[in-house]
Design a protein around this motif. Structure first.
Motif, PDB file in Angstrom:
ATOM      1  N   UNK A 258       3.069 -35.028 -17.412  1.00 12.27           N
ATOM      2  CA  UNK A 258       2.321 -35.205 -18.641  1.00 12.27           C
ATOM      3  C   UNK A 258       3.001 -34.564 -19.849  1.00 12.27           C
ATOM      4  N   UNK A 259       4.053 -33.799 -19.591  1.00  7.64           N
ATOM      5  CA  UNK A 259       4.746 -33.156 -20.703  1.00  7.64           C
ATOM      6  C   UNK A 259       5.546 -34.215 -21.443  1.00  7.64           C
ATOM      7  N   UNK A 260       5.055 -34.616 -22.557  1.00  6.71           N
ATOM      8  CA  UNK A 260       5.786 -35.576 -23.374  1.00  6.71           C
ATOM      9  C   UNK A 260       6.586 -34.785 -24.381  1.00  6.71           C
ATOM     10  N   UNK A 261       7.870 -34.966 -24.304  1.00  8.77           N
ATOM     11  CA  UNK A 261       8.694 -34.289 -25.297  1.00  8.77           C
ATOM     12  C   UNK A 261       8.298 -34.802 -26.675  1.00  8.77           C
ATOM     13  N   UNK A 262       8.315 -33.891 -27.639  1.00 10.86           N
ATOM     14  CA  UNK A 262       7.973 -34.257 -29.007  1.00 10.86           C
ATOM     15  C   UNK A 262       8.898 -35.376 -29.490  1.00 10.86           C
ATOM     16  N   UNK A 263      10.183 -35.277 -29.139  1.00 11.80           N
ATOM     17  CA  UNK A 263      11.142 -36.288 -29.591  1.00 11.80           C
ATOM     18  C   UNK A 263      10.774 -37.662 -29.025  1.00 11.80           C
TER      19      UNK A 263
ATOM     20  N   UNK B 197      18.539 -39.985 -30.583  1.00 13.45           N
ATOM     21  CA  UNK B 197      17.461 -40.973 -30.646  1.00 13.45           C
ATOM     22  C   UNK B 197      16.632 -40.772 -31.911  1.00 13.45           C
ATOM     23  N   UNK B 198      16.284 -39.528 -32.195  1.00 13.39           N
ATOM     24  CA  UNK B 198      15.472 -39.232 -33.379  1.00 13.39           C
ATOM     25  C   UNK B 198      16.263 -39.541 -34.649  1.00 13.39           C
ATOM     26  N   UNK B 199      17.549 -39.179 -34.645  1.00 12.85           N
ATOM     27  CA  UNK B 199      18.392 -39.455 -35.807  1.00 12.85           C
ATOM     28  C   UNK B 199      18.423 -40.963 -36.080  1.00 12.85           C
ATOM     29  N   UNK B 200      18.566 -41.751 -35.013  1.00 14.32           N
ATOM     30  CA  UNK B 200      18.690 -43.201 -35.164  1.00 14.32           C
ATOM     31  C   UNK B 200      17.419 -43.826 -35.719  1.00 14.32           C
ATOM     32  N   UNK B 201      16.273 -43.398 -35.204  1.00 11.82           N
ATOM     33  CA  UNK B 201      15.037 -44.030 -35.670  1.00 11.82           C
ATOM     34  C   UNK B 201      14.749 -43.611 -37.113  1.00 11.82           C
ATOM     35  N   UNK B 202      15.104 -42.373 -37.444  1.00 12.86           N
ATOM     36  CA  UNK B 202      14.949 -41.918 -38.828  1.00 12.86           C
ATOM     37  C   UNK B 202      15.824 -42.750 -39.759  1.00 12.86           C
ATOM     38  N   UNK B 203      17.040 -43.001 -39.323  1.00  5.64           N
ATOM     39  CA  UNK B 203      17.998 -43.782 -40.107  1.00  5.64           C
ATOM     40  C   UNK B 203      17.486 -45.206 -40.304  1.00  5.64           C
ATOM     41  N   UNK B 204      16.993 -45.818 -39.229  1.00 10.83           N
ATOM     42  CA  UNK B 204      16.482 -47.192 -39.306  1.00 10.83           C
ATOM     43  C   UNK B 204      15.334 -47.280 -40.311  1.00 10.83           C
TER      44      UNK B 204
ATOM     45  N   UNK C 226      12.341 -23.660 -39.902  1.00  8.91           N
ATOM     46  CA  UNK C 226      11.034 -23.404 -39.291  1.00  8.91           C
ATOM     47  C   UNK C 226      11.063 -23.646 -37.784  1.00  8.91           C
ATOM     48  N   UNK C 227      12.227 -24.026 -37.253  1.00 11.87           N
ATOM     49  CA  UNK C 227      12.330 -24.282 -35.816  1.00 11.87           C
ATOM     50  C   UNK C 227      11.773 -25.643 -35.428  1.00 11.87           C
ATOM     51  N   UNK C 228      11.493 -26.497 -36.422  1.00 15.03           N
ATOM     52  CA  UNK C 228      10.959 -27.827 -36.104  1.00 15.03           C
ATOM     53  C   UNK C 228      12.124 -28.820 -36.093  1.00 15.03           C
ATOM     54  N   UNK C 229      12.924 -28.681 -35.035  1.00 19.98           N
ATOM     55  CA  UNK C 229      14.198 -29.390 -34.974  1.00 19.98           C
ATOM     56  C   UNK C 229      14.049 -30.906 -35.016  1.00 19.98           C
ATOM     57  N   UNK C 230      13.053 -31.434 -34.301  1.00 22.37           N
ATOM     58  CA  UNK C 230      12.919 -32.892 -34.217  1.00 22.37           C
ATOM     59  C   UNK C 230      12.644 -33.474 -35.605  1.00 22.37           C
ATOM     60  N   UNK C 231      11.740 -32.827 -36.332  1.00 21.56           N
ATOM     61  CA  UNK C 231      11.425 -33.285 -37.684  1.00 21.56           C
ATOM     62  C   UNK C 231      12.638 -33.187 -38.604  1.00 21.56           C
ATOM     63  N   UNK C 232      13.422 -32.127 -38.396  1.00 19.43           N
ATOM     64  CA  UNK C 232      14.618 -31.936 -39.221  1.00 19.43           C
ATOM     65  C   UNK C 232      15.592 -33.093 -39.005  1.00 19.43           C
ATOM     66  N   UNK C 233      15.811 -33.453 -37.749  1.00  9.14           N
ATOM     67  CA  UNK C 233      16.747 -34.542 -37.442  1.00  9.14           C
ATOM     68  C   UNK C 233      16.201 -35.864 -37.976  1.00  9.14           C
TER      69      UNK C 233
END
Lengths: 348, 348
Positions: A262-267, A324-331, B318-325
């Motif tokens: 159930x641990x969903x990574x934030x990313x 993955x996060x970088x890519x979706x942010x870029x898109x 702030x240590x919120x790495x995912x948001x930063x990326x």
């Protein structure tokens, strides 16, 4: 010379420690680190030595330590402790002070609940993450975050519960569970709910040792008998661990849930949410572009938005979360730029 | 009934295990899990029992296990092991099989190197992360990644080294270091270099026990004497741990480096790199926009690029790495969209 002698969790001297203790002129016996040491075990152990040499001491005496160190300079002195002597911080500090003062030291290790708990529950010791202690203080966020960190990696967490000899307080598992429930409500990482599996190792090393497998909800009211208890939050269970748990508790191995699932990574949550949003917006933008009569080449932008959205999902599946996060942010940025520039109007 | 009796790392029976072993009709003694068990310790221990009852057995015999389980159904049988009996997977498997077949079992725990190593080195057991074993096989990426994961969280890593009784092989620390060096060159997480601090606990529990504090480079050629050795990669050291190390090795506590400091999170590296690139590109885009005669409102896009770049840095702090990326990816996308659409030409 100063000997630190561990009785192990079975509160029993080894033949090696017995022979070393017989060379000691002074033997201190501390009973504040474990509720398993009682009058009976003290007198049993003292009887194996010269009872006149044995002095039962309190936490303050060991913390102060001056007398122990002073005598150790000219005589053989032992400090008998429950479990492994060096797990307790006060003993480690005394050891450091002895070293600094040039006093020879020797540690006779004993079995420790830290290591024994995995074996008693059929779990592999290399599948455990950092251990944590819970106290009666409110806001047990350290415990909650440690469980999260470990579950994130699929690892098991051992939770030690506060024991304080001076007011004979032992944090009971039900109170610990309530603290964790409070942290869950406050921090909302969604790492546990009523069905989360907990394992309990009670009174390990004694004749009344007992292990239990209970849910978070069941633990709130379970009668586990007298302390000490140790809690374990299992992570991802290896199939040999599942088999061991099945054999231990007479249950189907498949009935033990995977708490780490159930641990969903934030990313992961981010990429899933933004992928959906971006693809909907992209469809809207395409329609708007068809209806528009502006001479702008939207096709390249749209194609790149699609590409990077696909990449984001692929990177996520490869465990490359940051990319993955970088890519979706870029898109998202590619697409949104068309709106900010006033080239296209569409809905997000 | 089947007893699993641990000798601890001191290879010494406790009074409790002695009394249980005396009730056993058959005593098996395995010597394949630790190089510390030798002819001398076997005969010493056998002499405390009835030597005729003691049978030294090999790995294959315990793995097969059928004879042990068969006899345990009608007699009291013990398996004597080094350290804590349940750390070895073969013993855990035998225990599971016994449970499944309805044979009563009892574990007499012993001290284990897994727990003892922290005390011998003056480190706190709750500052350790997952343990890992290194073998002679090439590509020890699991060990490397475990160290990375632990250092990332500031935790210490215990590295056990392969011991194989059948060909009397013990992975020496120098070979382990070379494997880690290879992994570092291949995976390039930059988690260790020549100056990284390692602690070594050698022959703990024996009369020739020794601890050492060495750098990665020194370990390649250090003479540590005969096995067993255990390596520890310390993470962030608490000041009491620093003091203990100082006292143990007669060094200034401040001379021990913080191995966790060099761990740069991938997300941090990404945000730093892309922030720089994005700000340079933004400056270029602004110049190009001034020179352009297109009637597009670039100002909104530029302002948003700047905003999200600043946000990325703030989230990182702030240590919120995912948001930063996510933010830096978005800022890049906003800007890049102008190029894809052919509105502006500028350099990245």
């Amino acid at each position: 010379m100063l000997y630190f002698v561990g009785l192990g969790i079975e509160q029993s001297l080894s033949l090696r420690s017995l022979s070393e203790l017989r060379h000691c002129e002074v033997v201190y016996f501390e009973r504040y680190t474990s509720p398993s040491v009682n009058e009976e075990s003290i007198s049993q152990i003292s009887a194996q030595l010269d009872p006149a040499k044995v002095e039962v001491v309190k936490r303050e005496f060991v913390e102060d330590g001056r007398q122990i160190l002073e005598i150790s300079k000219r005589a053989n002195v032992a400090l008998i402790c429950s479990g492994d002597p060096m797990v307790a911080t006060t003993h480690q500090e005394l050891w450091t002070r002895a070293k600094k003062e040039g006093i020879l030291t020797s540690i006779v290790h004993g079995s420790s609940i830290l290591c024994a708990v995995s074996g008693e529950l059929g779990l592999h010791s290399y599948n455990f993450g950092r251990i944590v202690t819970m106290t009666r203080e409110p806001m047990q966020y350290t415990a909650y975050n440690t469980i999260y960190d470990n579950l994130f990696r699929g690892l098991h967490t051992t939770i030690l519960l506060e024991w304080n000899q001076s007011d004979n307080f032992f944090l009971n598992p039900a109170s610990a569970i309530k603290s964790l429930e409070y942290a869950e409500k406050d921090l909302r990482q969604e790492i546990m709910d009523a069905s989360t599996l907990f394992l309990v190792a009670s009174r390990i090393g004694s004749d009344t040792a007992q292990t239990s497998a209970l849910t978070f909800e069941e633990l709130k009211t379970a009668d586990l008998g007298p302390p000490p208890h140790v809690l374990v939050v299992p992570g991802k269970l290896h199939f040999t661990e599942l088999e061991a748990l099945g054999a231990l508790f007479g249950r189907n191995p498949e009935s033990f849930p995977d708490n780490s699932k159930r641990i969903l990574r934030l990313s992961r949550r981010m990429v899933q949410r933004y992928t959906k949003k971006t693809l909907v917006a992209l469809a809207g933008a395409r329609k708007a572009a068809e209806a528009s009569n502006k001479k702008i080449n939207f096709a390249d932008v749209f194609e790149n938005v699609e590409c990077y959205t696909r990449d984001a999902e692929r990177f996520l599946n490869e465990g490359r979360d940051e990319l993955a996060v970088l890519s979706i942010g870029y898109a998202e940025g590619l697409l949104d730029s068309l709106r900010f520039g006033g080239q296209l109007e569409f809905e997000w």
